[in-house]
Design a protein around this motif. Structure first.
Motif, PDB file in Angstrom:
ATOM      1  N   LEU A  10      32.816 -58.309 -63.651  1.00  0.00           N
ATOM      2  CA  LEU A  10      33.913 -56.948 -63.108  1.00  0.00           C
ATOM      3  C   LEU A  10      34.199 -58.423 -63.168  1.00  0.00           C
ATOM      4  O   LEU A  10      34.277 -59.255 -62.943  1.00  0.00           O
ATOM      5  CB  LEU A  10      33.422 -57.140 -61.917  1.00  0.00           C
ATOM      6  N   VAL A  11      35.649 -58.242 -63.504  1.00  0.00           N
ATOM      7  CA  VAL A  11      36.960 -59.558 -62.726  1.00  0.00           C
ATOM      8  C   VAL A  11      37.918 -58.951 -61.285  1.00  0.00           C
ATOM      9  O   VAL A  11      37.917 -57.922 -62.029  1.00  0.00           O
ATOM     10  CB  VAL A  11      37.664 -59.876 -64.533  1.00  0.00           C
ATOM     11  N   TRP A  56      29.659 -63.377 -68.062  1.00  0.00           N
ATOM     12  CA  TRP A  56      28.856 -63.512 -67.499  1.00  0.00           C
ATOM     13  C   TRP A  56      27.793 -62.563 -66.610  1.00  0.00           C
ATOM     14  O   TRP A  56      29.505 -61.523 -67.152  1.00  0.00           O
ATOM     15  CB  TRP A  56      29.252 -64.407 -65.638  1.00  0.00           C
ATOM     16  N   ARG A  57      27.294 -62.201 -66.144  1.00  0.00           N
ATOM     17  CA  ARG A  57      26.836 -61.057 -66.045  1.00  0.00           C
ATOM     18  C   ARG A  57      27.355 -60.726 -64.437  1.00  0.00           C
ATOM     19  O   ARG A  57      26.873 -58.872 -64.242  1.00  0.00           O
ATOM     20  CB  ARG A  57      25.334 -60.679 -66.221  1.00  0.00           C
ATOM     21  N   GLY A  58      27.153 -61.159 -63.653  1.00  0.00           N
ATOM     22  CA  GLY A  58      27.752 -60.247 -62.373  1.00  0.00           C
ATOM     23  C   GLY A  58      30.365 -59.988 -62.690  1.00  0.00           C
ATOM     24  O   GLY A  58      30.197 -60.343 -62.839  1.00  0.00           O
ATOM     25  N   VAL A 389      25.994 -60.987 -58.651  1.00  0.00           N
ATOM     26  CA  VAL A 389      26.219 -59.142 -58.269  1.00  0.00           C
ATOM     27  C   VAL A 389      25.854 -58.838 -58.773  1.00  0.00           C
ATOM     28  O   VAL A 389      27.032 -58.771 -60.274  1.00  0.00           O
ATOM     29  CB  VAL A 389      27.482 -59.473 -57.289  1.00  0.00           C
ATOM     30  N   PRO A 390      25.654 -57.601 -58.815  1.00  0.00           N
ATOM     31  CA  PRO A 390      25.117 -56.000 -60.057  1.00  0.00           C
ATOM     32  C   PRO A 390      26.546 -55.781 -59.853  1.00  0.00           C
ATOM     33  O   PRO A 390      26.275 -55.671 -58.911  1.00  0.00           O
ATOM     34  CB  PRO A 390      23.473 -56.128 -59.603  1.00  0.00           C
ATOM     35  N   ALA A 397      30.648 -53.595 -56.402  1.00  0.00           N
ATOM     36  CA  ALA A 397      29.851 -54.282 -56.506  1.00  0.00           C
ATOM     37  C   ALA A 397      31.141 -55.771 -55.417  1.00  0.00           C
ATOM     38  O   ALA A 397      30.738 -56.753 -55.083  1.00  0.00           O
ATOM     39  CB  ALA A 397      30.683 -54.698 -57.791  1.00  0.00           C
ATOM     40  N   ILE A 398      31.919 -54.894 -55.139  1.00  0.00           N
ATOM     41  CA  ILE A 398      33.053 -55.856 -54.434  1.00  0.00           C
ATOM     42  C   ILE A 398      32.047 -55.445 -52.875  1.00  0.00           C
ATOM     43  O   ILE A 398      31.487 -56.141 -52.488  1.00  0.00           O
ATOM     44  CB  ILE A 398      34.361 -54.921 -54.406  1.00  0.00           C
TER      45      ILE A 398
END
Length: 426
Positions: A10-11, A56-58, A389-390, A397-398
């Motif tokens: 997530l970006v 990156w996974r998070g 953060v997953p 996520a936020i």
């Protein structure tokens, strides 16, 4: 120059919707593209630009912006571990430890290292001793070093104070930025508070003042119905002694301190009319709830600031009054305070993340121009933070980042350079 493609589950650009499976392309210290990973990669290929991908996974966000801190107090944690009954009580504990002295340069450098490890890429650093003045510059951080000005009487200021303060300001490292921090309305008499805005504005610099941190600053019941202006009052304390209940916010506003080139720290004891003054002047507030709690102040009116549309940012203050320099610890505290105060809109987490990034940049005037930061957009500085953060949905996520993000920074990129990275960052 090579292109680095930072991709994440997530970006969060802040000024645009969150992007699942997103990417930020970086070249020469600036952002080249932001968007869906496949689209950004295809766009780079179409332009004939080879890239190195770092996955990156998070969550990937703009670098955090700490809008109020004192890095040189980073070795004064013994004070921050106490609990106090208000600002005067805290000052009694702080002063002897400060007067004992320290290696201020090393303390400030250690504080800057802690900022980077928490995902922070820019800060408003209030400096009291020259040895600490280069901490932001030396660490490669963006932001502004503010020389603190306090305890000047009118007479002493006119005799030598202005000259000394101007010399101190001009001696600060030119990068990343400089400013003056008149400590507070109660610690300076009226002439310094009149002069400091002019000193700063002549140089195109910035102002940062503690406001609403001491109970003396609240608006009180007047015993005089007529205005205090022109009555020969020499200080806020003289104003109080004369029976005027004018708030400290109205007081410094009349003296010309506030404006879009000024942001305040704390803003706890501000009434609705005080907050309206800040909005009218374009002055942001840096909220530091964990410091307020340790010192023994009331809660800042977070829900009111949000409901009224005030410019808000977030600060940690120093380790002399806070448990850490991780900005997300204060963001989490603000979330809980806002909910307790009745702010129940679904946008709370998103707004607080914006306060900790774009809000801090706006507070220091860093959100515009060639060197803009605080959000992810083409041409802006490549100031990024990665958090462990997953990601299930963007909203979840936020929310997790805002409420439980302290200690979860995985990498911090400032101007395209990774100045902090965990071994598992990519």
């Amino acid at each position: 120059m090579t292109v680095t493609l930072y991709t994440a589950a997530l970006v969060v650009p802040v000024t645009a919707p969150p992007i699942p499976d997103g990417a930020v392309a970086v070249k020469g210290g600036r952002i080249l593209h932001v968007g869906d990973r496949r689209w950004v990669a295809a766009t780079l290929a179409e332009r004939g630009l080879a890239f190195e991908e770092r996955q990156w996974r998070g969550v990937l966000t703009p670098g955090l912006v700490n809008a109020h801190t004192h890095l040189q107090y980073s070795h004064m944690g013994e004070v921050g571990q106490g609990r106090y009954q208000g600002f005067p009580d805290w000052a009694k504990a702080f002063n002897p430890v400060y007067e004992r002295g320290s290696d201020w340069r090393k303390a400030a450098a250690d504080g800057a290292t802690q900022l980077l490890a928490a995902g922070t890429t820019a800060a408003a650093d209030v400096v009291t001793d020259p040895a600490a003045a280069s901490a932001l510059h030396d660490a490669g951080l963006h932001g502004i070093a503010y020389w603190e000005v306090m305890d000047w009487t009118n007479d002493a200021w006119m005799l030598r104070g202005r000259a000394e303060v101007e010399a101190a300001l001009d001696a600060l490292p030119a990068t990343p930025g400089t400013g003056l921090s008149p400590h507070a309305p109660y610690s300076l008499e009226i002439v310094p508070l009149l002069d400091i805005p002019d000193i700063v504005r002549e140089r195109g610099s910035r102002i940062h003042i503690h406001l609403g941190e001491h109970a003396i600053e609240q608006e009180l019941e007047h015993t005089h119905p007529d205005p205090w202006h022109g009555k020969g009052v020499g200080s806020l304390r003289e104003l109080r002694d004369a029976g005027y209940g004018t708030s400290a916010t109205e007081y410094v506003d009349h003296l010309g301190v506030l404006g879009p080139d000024c942001h305040i720290a704390h803003g706890v004891y501000l009434s609705a009319s005080d907050r309206a003054i800040l909005r009218a002047r374009g002055s942001a507030v840096a909220l530091c709830p964990r410091s307020n709690d340790i010192i023994g102040l009331g809660e800042p009116p977070v829900a009111a600031y949000l409901e009224e549309g005030s410019f808000i940012s977030v600060g940690t203050d120093s380790l002399a009054s806070s448990p850490s320099l991780d900005l997300l610890g204060d963001v989490a505290a603000l979330f809980e305070i806002a909910r307790r105060q009745g702010y129940h809109r679904a946008d709370l987490a998103e707004r607080l993340l914006a306060a900790a990034t774009l809000g801090g940049a706006r507070a220091m005037g860093l959100h515009l121009g060639r060197d803009r930061t605080g959000y992810l957009a083409v041409g802006a500085r490549a100031d990024l933070a990665l958090f462990d953060v997953p990601v299930t949905t963007p909203g979840a996520a936020i929310d997790e980042l805002v409420r439980h993000g302290e200690g979860r920074a995985a990498a911090t990129i400032v101007g395209g350079k990774a100045l902090y990275a965990r071994e598992d960052a990519w």
